[in-house]
Motif scaffolding. Structure first.
Motif, short mmCIF file in Angstrom:
data_model
loop_
_atom_site.label_atom_id
_atom_site.label_comp_id
_atom_site.label_asym_id
_atom_site.label_seq_id
_atom_site.Cartn_x
_atom_site.Cartn_y
_atom_site.Cartn_z
N ALA A 134 0.84 -1.20 0.00
CA ALA A 134 0.00 0.00 0.00
C ALA A 134 0.87 1.26 0.00
CB ALA A 134 -0.93 -0.01 1.21
N HIS B 32 2.07 1.91 -3.47
CA HIS B 32 0.96 2.48 -4.23
C HIS B 32 0.80 3.97 -3.91
CE1 HIS B 32 -3.21 2.57 -5.95
NE2 HIS B 32 -3.31 3.54 -5.05
N LYS B 33 0.73 4.28 -2.63
CA LYS B 33 0.43 5.66 -2.23
C LYS B 33 1.57 6.62 -2.60
CE LYS B 33 -1.46 8.38 1.55
NZ LYS B 33 -2.19 8.30 2.82
N GLY C 263 3.60 -2.73 -5.16
CA GLY C 263 2.57 -1.68 -5.05
C GLY C 263 2.88 -0.50 -5.96
N GLU D 157 -9.12 1.51 2.46
CA GLU D 157 -8.68 1.62 1.06
C GLU D 157 -8.46 3.09 0.68
OE1 GLU D 157 -7.78 -1.52 -0.27
OE2 GLU D 157 -8.57 -0.67 -2.13
N GLU E 123 -5.22 4.24 2.43
CA GLU E 123 -3.94 3.57 2.09
C GLU E 123 -3.72 3.42 0.59
OE1 GLU E 123 -3.80 -0.07 4.30
OE2 GLU E 123 -3.37 0.99 6.17
N ARG E 124 -4.79 3.37 -0.19
CA ARG E 124 -4.63 3.14 -1.64
C ARG E 124 -5.48 4.13 -2.42
NH1 ARG E 124 -2.30 -1.91 -2.51
NH2 ARG E 124 -2.97 -1.75 -4.64
#
Ligand code: ADP
Ligand code: MG
Length: 324
Positions: free
Chosen positions: A61, A64-65, A108, A185, A188-189
């Motif tokens: 995550a 991703h972020k 991620g 979600e 975190e994403r």
């Protein structure tokens, strides 16, 4: 695994291969080609452990972020993502205690990069307290970037998606209570609104991504444009969870002044409003009119009964002054 093995294994071929990368990871510099007639849009963000994320957060995550926040900036400019660089500072004990940490982080980061056609073209890897810096690069046709400074009196103010979900998730995590479904979600994403931003070229007069709270970020548009705005709080797009939290708390801090929404706030002349009808479906999120730009400076928020509502705190500030 030494520094160079680590770079070769996880970062040398991350993201989408692109013809405009003449030379990527591996030399002293990357060599990159900007298409003729385009401007290079560049933005950098650092996520520091303890400040922007919790030490035990999911590394996938986090990967991703780390990119999502930069893509959100490109989207807010109307730019199309192309490349990124990554400066990674890692504590040695993190790597030895959890060898899968970097693999998950790279996964991620890489998955979101592939989704947006972005190539990792270089970076820096150092030892120290955990922090992640991603710089993103995108293209926007000359003259087409959507700045903060173009809002005009009479424009309608819009926001994408819903507000306050990430803020409520963080509040619940810090309070040690179960996080309501879907909210984690959003924290975190986050989904950067890149396609929406690009589609608003030639339509929106001003735009910003909401990362520090709507009141603060819309405030930046108002200041840059030399205008004010009036918001109708009952128009704010809220998930059920946030709507309930607003009622329970009796204040609007969650949707107006909590961070990490990564939605787009933009201004639109009223004679262009029919042109964005199809955009909500194509952009994958609702677009909600929440107020109007006015000539008089300042942000006025009207409650459901039409009376002005005062905000206690505008948004997140890493270096608040003594009066804040
Ligand atoms: P230099 O000493 O010239 O700064 P480095 O040893 O730091 O070079 O990096 C070697 C190569 O690996 C460079 O091309 C650099 O851009 C790339 N690189 C280093 N760290 C990363 C990373 N975390 N992600 C992507 N590329 C990286
Ligand atoms: Mg270096």
């Amino acid at each position: 695994m030494n520094e160079f093995d680590l770079i070769r294994t996880y970062f040398a071929a991350l993201g989408t291969p692109r013809e405009d990368v003449e030379l990527g990871v591996g030399d002293d510099c990357a060599l990159l080609a900007v298409p003729p007639g385009q401007r290079l849009a560049v933005s950098i963000d650092t996520l520091v452990c303890g400040t922007h994320f919790l030490a035990d957060c999911d590394p996938e995550a986090l990967g991703h972020k780390s990119l999502a926040v930069g893509l959100s900036d490109l989207g807010a400019m109307g730019a199309e993502p192309a490349w990124m660089t990554l400066a990674l500072t890692l504590p040695p004990e993190l790597v030895s205690r959890n060898p899968n940490w970097i693999a998950a982080f790279a996964r991620g980061l890489g998955d979101l990069a592939l989704e947006h056609g972005v190539r990792l073209v270089g970076g820096d890897t150092t030892r120290g307290p955990l922090s992640v810096t991603v710089q993103v690069h995108g293209f926007v046709p000359q003259g087409a970037a959507i700045r903060r400074s173009g809002a005009r009196p009479g424009d309608r103010v819009y926001v994408s998606g819903t507000l306050g979900d990430a803020g409520l998730a963080l509040r619940q995590i810090l309070a040690g209570v179960p996080v309501e479904p879907g909210l984690r979600e959003r924290l975190e994403r986050p989904t950067p609104r890149v396609a929406l931003g690009m589609a608003l070229r030639g339509l929106a007069t001003a735009m910003i991504d909401v990362s520090d709270g709507l009141a603060a970020d819309l405030g930046h548009i108002l200041e840059s444009s030399g205008v004010g705005a009036e918001l109708r709080l009952e128009s704010l797009p809220l998930s059920l969870a946030v709507a309930e939290a607003v009622v329970a708390a009796g204040d609007w801090a969650l949707p107006l002044a909590s961070g990490d929404d990564y939605e787009l706030c933009f201004c639109l002349p009223t004679d262009r409003e029919t042109e964005i009808r199809g955009l909500a479906e194509r952009g994958g999120c609702p677009l909600t009119p929440i107020g109007r730009i006015r000539k008089d400076a300042g942000l006025r928020c009207l409650g459901p009964d039409g009376s002005p509502v005062l905000l206690a705190r505008a948004g997140f500030d890493h270096f608040p002054g003594p009066g804040d």
